[in-house]
Design a protein around this motif. Sequence first.
Motif, short mmCIF file in Angstrom:
data_model
loop_
_atom_site.label_atom_id
_atom_site.label_comp_id
_atom_site.label_asym_id
_atom_site.label_seq_id
_atom_site.Cartn_x
_atom_site.Cartn_y
_atom_site.Cartn_z
N ARG A 50 0.83 -1.20 0.00
CA ARG A 50 0.00 0.00 0.00
C ARG A 50 0.87 1.26 0.00
N GLY A 51 0.60 2.16 -0.94
CA GLY A 51 1.34 3.40 -1.03
C GLY A 51 2.64 3.31 -1.81
N VAL A 62 -6.27 -1.91 -7.98
CA VAL A 62 -6.89 -1.18 -9.09
C VAL A 62 -6.50 0.29 -8.99
N CYS A 63 -6.51 0.95 -10.13
CA CYS A 63 -6.23 2.39 -10.15
C CYS A 63 -7.50 3.15 -9.74
N PRO A 64 -7.46 4.05 -8.77
CA PRO A 64 -8.66 4.77 -8.32
C PRO A 64 -9.25 5.69 -9.37
N THR A 88 -5.04 1.28 -5.34
CA THR A 88 -5.93 0.91 -4.24
C THR A 88 -6.02 -0.61 -4.18
N TRP A 89 -5.79 -1.17 -2.98
CA TRP A 89 -5.78 -2.63 -2.83
C TRP A 89 -7.10 -3.11 -2.27
N LEU A 90 -7.64 -4.18 -2.85
CA LEU A 90 -8.93 -4.73 -2.48
C LEU A 90 -8.79 -6.22 -2.15
N THR A 91 -9.74 -6.71 -1.39
CA THR A 91 -9.77 -8.13 -1.03
C THR A 91 -11.10 -8.74 -1.45
#
Length: 245
Positions: free
Chosen positions: A209-210, A241-243, A222-225
Amino acid sequence: RYFPEHNIRFIAIYDEVDTITETDDMLPLKAVLNDLYCKDTSRKFRAMMYNKKKDGLYLCTEPPFGYIKDPDKKCHLAINEEESKIVKSIFKMYLDGMGTYQIAKKLNQEKVPVPSTNRKNCTSITKKWSAETVRKTLRKEVYVGDTVLGKTKKINYKSKKVIKLPPEEWIVTRDTHEAIISRKDFEIVNKRLDENKATKISKYEYLLRGIVKCKDCGCAITWLTKKDKYNDKVTIRRYGVCPTA
């Protein structure tokens, strides 16, 4: 010009206008006068509403969570005993060190009704507490006995568009009704919220992240689960994904 070209007949009974008889020479002037009358009426109405707000009268249709409209006094709030207990418990949990996400999870586990339960537009999503709902509850100055109005306004009397106003333009009247939360506790809670504003609470910690950036726009990914269940086996997938995509 438009009506004759499209074979439309316009009739205004009280103004004695009928386009088929060509007696509408005064129509443009009357339209201007009517518009000025509407503008003047709107100005007087806004001035009346502003004075009522300055006096601390609660003019919203629905009372805030934790209150009911006082049956004995118009435009005044009275405490809702059941809902006020929930408000007090939320503030207490936050003062005891719990985060907004943990508070929302606990309230959902205990099946505590959310503020939108009795509203017409309540959906399956809004029937559950979220961290944002808890945060908004902790931010409401109404719980210390203050009436805060004038957060939004319409552009003008002709438009329905509503714009948000900065906090310095809000109309705040102190001690207009009985408080649920002490002013000291409210200030401590909001100071802590300001300090934690930049810290986003998440169920998962992502090592990248970051660090990972989008090749095209340069924004942090942006990281998703996501959980996939197949044949009683749960697979957890984490992806970025790109925000701005």
